[in-house]
Scaffold this active site. Structure first.
Site, mmCIF file in Angstrom:
data_model
loop_
_atom_site.group_PDB
_atom_site.id
_atom_site.type_symbol
_atom_site.label_atom_id
_atom_site.label_comp_id
_atom_site.label_asym_id
_atom_site.label_seq_id
_atom_site.Cartn_x
_atom_site.Cartn_y
_atom_site.Cartn_z
ATOM 1 N N GLU A 146 13.461 -16.339 -31.035
ATOM 2 C CA GLU A 146 12.586 -16.105 -31.946
ATOM 3 C C GLU A 146 12.786 -15.335 -33.136
ATOM 4 O O GLU A 146 12.644 -15.493 -34.321
ATOM 5 C CB GLU A 146 11.478 -15.357 -31.160
ATOM 6 C CG GLU A 146 10.566 -16.123 -30.207
ATOM 7 C CD GLU A 146 11.215 -16.405 -28.966
ATOM 8 O OE1 GLU A 146 10.998 -17.435 -28.179
ATOM 9 O OE2 GLU A 146 12.089 -15.614 -28.602
ATOM 10 N N THR A 177 7.797 -25.813 -31.324
ATOM 11 C CA THR A 177 7.958 -24.301 -31.096
ATOM 12 C C THR A 177 9.271 -24.447 -29.998
ATOM 13 O O THR A 177 9.724 -23.202 -29.590
ATOM 14 C CB THR A 177 6.789 -23.986 -30.160
ATOM 15 O OG1 THR A 177 6.886 -22.463 -29.802
ATOM 16 C CG2 THR A 177 6.671 -24.722 -28.886
ATOM 17 N N ASP A 231 1.514 -17.023 -27.989
ATOM 18 C CA ASP A 231 2.002 -17.000 -29.110
ATOM 19 C C ASP A 231 1.980 -18.179 -30.145
ATOM 20 O O ASP A 231 1.450 -18.240 -31.187
ATOM 21 C CB ASP A 231 3.650 -16.802 -28.953
ATOM 22 C CG ASP A 231 3.958 -17.644 -27.649
ATOM 23 O OD1 ASP A 231 3.320 -18.181 -27.171
ATOM 24 O OD2 ASP A 231 5.284 -17.478 -27.327
ATOM 25 N N ARG A 291 10.150 -29.440 -24.871
ATOM 26 C CA ARG A 291 11.570 -29.784 -24.690
ATOM 27 C C ARG A 291 12.186 -31.190 -24.660
ATOM 28 O O ARG A 291 12.972 -31.313 -25.495
ATOM 29 C CB ARG A 291 11.944 -28.769 -23.254
ATOM 30 C CG ARG A 291 11.715 -27.189 -23.343
ATOM 31 C CD ARG A 291 12.196 -26.737 -22.335
ATOM 32 N NE ARG A 291 11.787 -25.211 -22.103
ATOM 33 C CZ ARG A 291 12.378 -24.379 -21.735
ATOM 34 N NH1 ARG A 291 13.548 -24.567 -21.497
ATOM 35 N NH2 ARG A 291 11.717 -23.121 -21.303
ATOM 36 N N GLU A 346 5.835 -27.260 -21.305
ATOM 37 C CA GLU A 346 7.463 -27.237 -21.044
ATOM 38 C C GLU A 346 8.022 -28.559 -21.363
ATOM 39 O O GLU A 346 9.190 -28.769 -22.008
ATOM 40 C CB GLU A 346 7.903 -26.475 -19.820
ATOM 41 C CG GLU A 346 7.623 -25.001 -19.572
ATOM 42 C CD GLU A 346 8.096 -24.024 -20.898
ATOM 43 O OE1 GLU A 346 8.982 -24.494 -21.704
ATOM 44 O OE2 GLU A 346 7.810 -22.911 -20.820
#
Length: 655
Positions: free
Chosen positions: A545, A632, A375, A229, A225
């Site tokens: 998404e 992502t 994913d 980010r 994360e």
């Protein structure tokens, strides 16, 4: 200070639209001569007067001789009249029209140009948007999305500045991602893309002044994360602010960006990455630990000892780009070693379980899915290949394309089915692996797949250009068709509900599976019986998404329906999640009106959802997909070797 009223005379004078009084050429010359030094110096001399009169007479004769017979010199005039804001020359009679036209023409006055959605003067919101009556429908929609971003940022700034996330209902901040001001860093490049310079300044100077203290004082963060980010956001901000190439124009920006020197973003990124590197160096295998203590520069595995497959395989875009910028290969080497290790592990038709052990380096369990924890493994196979296939240093990443192609074949063979009665194409799961049964469950997270399939099919080019350059195989065309089919399903997950917003998870009606009474609530939807929404799955977290894939598919296919679908989704967000005091909230149940709200605004709503919506309605030359790849968390990073557009064709064909 008194302000004088503006008169029509003032306006005409300012824009040179005042009319000229008619005067003959003879009168002009005579008056000029009699008021000149000739009169003052020779007026007392008779001979001087005679010479002056003879000169005047001769000039007058020559002027009249150049006109047509019967036309007086007084008719040779030029008038300026204002017609719809433009100066138009009118000439009465014949004569040297072009000479007069060139003599009197003045350059047009242009209104001052404001950056898109930028602020001017008094920092008022009205000054940052264009007149909606003078711009296209897509630009109007972009403006609305930018206004939504400002509303979200304002709520965060007023009630949670410096915290990771905003709780918009209780008007307070919360640190759920390690306390690094995640919303600030996640939002910065969105503000840059939108040209919102006041927000760029606020976020940029917070990163310059406050982030170093957070890095030194904060404790545990999640490697994945924090990388996607915060590290990704800092690297993207460095790129978009001109840090790498010294200009913001190479990604399509029309705005001069404010904020600190771009090198600040790179310095903060390298400081953070040096701390995160302990996740790699502490592990006995190529698989990094999941948790890092920033202030101690130490790392440890998760409580159950496992890491998510998607998490360890979704660090490579960011760490590789940092190595390129810093000149230090250690970041990219550590991250790429993970993918090289995963290449060697056994798979089921290219599909992998969702857990892996950093202690043994092997997959754990049998659960196979493209939703949570699985994913972005598939997403980064193609995106890292796109980023590095034309890179410098001679590294061979062709194995990533091979792994991706094998995995997509496995998805089509093992995970793709159609619902009944209407035949929506969806991606299910294998909870017990290759020897277990198919389960018709699809997370909203799986809606990343249409965009990924489209990128893999055309390498980021439009379908038309990829076809013209001979880059698409039959398999590529099939994958692009599959992308559009799944995109339709993702949209219908929104359209089937009462609110027009998708649930976190959907199940699908098949021959083997059906649960009655769990419909989305929109009675007008023809897919009401195809999509099943369980009570525990009806929440909406403002996820990106679907709009991400809408953006990519619109860029690649140029089909306007994807913009229309995106606009409907945006309007549903505005109707049901907007909080008057600032910010947007998640929802508990998308199937009822009014929906009850959850007191949380995820960072990815600003960092991803609104960014992709803004780009969906924008110019294709802004962050073109054959020159930039989005991590992502929607942070755009440049593709290696793509600083020069002219080398694109040879590179893609060579690959």
């Amino acid at each position: 200070m008194a302000v004088l009223p503006i008169t029509s005379h003032d306006v005409q004078s300012d824009y040179d639209n005042a009319k000229f009084r008619r005067r003959s050429v003879f009168k002009v010359i005579t008056q000029a001569a009699l008021t000149s030094n000739v009169r003052r110096n020779c007026g007392s001399c008779g001979v001087g007067k005679l010479l002056a009169l003879l000169m005047i007479a001769g000039l007058a004769f020559l002027t009249v001789a150049h006109t047509n017979p019967g036309i007086s010199a007084a008719s040779q005039i030029v008038q300026h009249i204002s017609v719809k804001g433009q100066e138009k020359l009118i000439k009465e009679g014949n004569g040297n029209a072009e000479v007069w036209k060139r003599f009197w023409r003045k350059p047009p006055r242009l209104p001052p140009r404001l950056p898109p959605h930028g602020k001017a003067g008094n920092d008022s919101l009205a000054a940052e948007v264009h007149n909606q009556q003078q711009i296209s429908g897509s630009a109007v929609r972009q403006t609305k999305v930018a206004e939504a971003f400002r509303h979200a940022w304002t709520g965060y700034k007023n009630y949670a500045m410096g915290s990771d996330e905003l709780r918009p209902l209780s008007k307070r901040g919360v640190d759920g991602l390690g306390g690094l001001g995640a919303t600030i860093v996640d939002s910065l490049d969105t503000a840059m893309i939108m040209g919102l310079n006041d927000i760029v300044r606020e976020a940029g100077y917070w990163i310059e002044k406050d982030l170093p203290e957070r890095l030194n004082e904060k404790g545990q963060v999640n490697l994945f994360e924090t990388t996607i980010r915060v590290l990704g956001g800092l690297l993207s901000a460095y790129c978009l602010s001109g840090g790498e190439n010294g200009t913001t124009g190479d990604w399509g920006s029309r705005t001069m960006l404010d904020g600190p020197n771009p090198k600040i973003y790179l310095e903060r990124a390298q400081d953070l990455a040096d701390r995160l590197m302990s996740a790699f160096t502490s592990s006995p295998t190529a698989i990094p630990f999941s948790d890092v203590i920033l202030r101690e520069r130490s790392a440890h595995p998760a409580p159950d000892g496992l890491s998510s497959t998607s998490e360890v395989s979704s660090l490579q875009l960011e760490f590789s780009y940092l190595s390129k910028l810093s000149g230090n290969p250690k970041y990219g080497d550590a991250a790429m070693h993970v993918l090289e290790h995963l290449k060697s592990l056994p798979k089921f038709e290219g599909l992998v379980p969702i857990y892996i052990s950093p202690q043994s380096g092997h997959f754990s369990g049998q659960n196979i899915r493209l939703g949570s924890r699985g994913d972005s493994y598939y997403e980064y196979l193609i995106k890292v290949w796109l980023q590095q296939r034309a890179g410098h240093g001679g590294s061979d990443v062709s194995y990533l394309r091979e792994m991706y192609d094998e995995a997509i074949k496995g998805v089509k063979h093992q995970l793709v089915q159609k619902s009944i009665p209407k035949g929506l194409v969806f991606v299910g799961e294998l909870p017990s692996g290759e020897h277990g049964s198919f389960y018709p469950k699809m997370d909203h997270l799986v809606c990343f797949l249409p965009g990924t399939l489209a990128l893999g099919a055309t390498r980021g080019l439009t379908k038309q250009r990829a076809m013209e350059e001979g880059l698409m195989t039959i398999e590529d065309l099939e994958n692009l068709k599959l992308a559009e089919d799944i995109m339709k399903t993702c949209y219908e997950m929104y359209a089937v509900t009462t609110t027009g917003l998708a649930p976190e998870i959907a199940h699908f009606h098949t021959q083997e599976f059906y649960e009655d009474g769990l419909q989305g609530g929109n009675k007008s939807s023809e897919f009401l019986d195809d999509i099943i929404i369980r009570y525990a799955d009806r929440h909406n977290l403002l996820r990106p998404e679907t709009v991400e894939s809408l953006f990519v598919l619109h860029r690649i296919t140029q089909d306007p329906k994807y913009q229309e679908w995106g606009w409907q989704i945006f309007q549903a967000f505005e109707s049901h999640t907007k909080v008057d005091s600032g910010g947007y909230s998640s929802l508990n149940d998308v199937t009822v009106l009014p929906p009850s709200r959850r007191d949380k605004m995820e960072t990815f709503f600003l960092g991803e959802t609104l960014k992709y919506l803004y780009l969906l309605f924008g110019d294709d030359n802004v962050l073109p997909l054959d020159r930039f790849v989005f991590n992502t968390e929607a942070h755009p990073l440049p593709i290696n070797g793509k600083g020069d557009e002219n080398d694109h064709k040879s590179q893609t064909q060579a690959s």
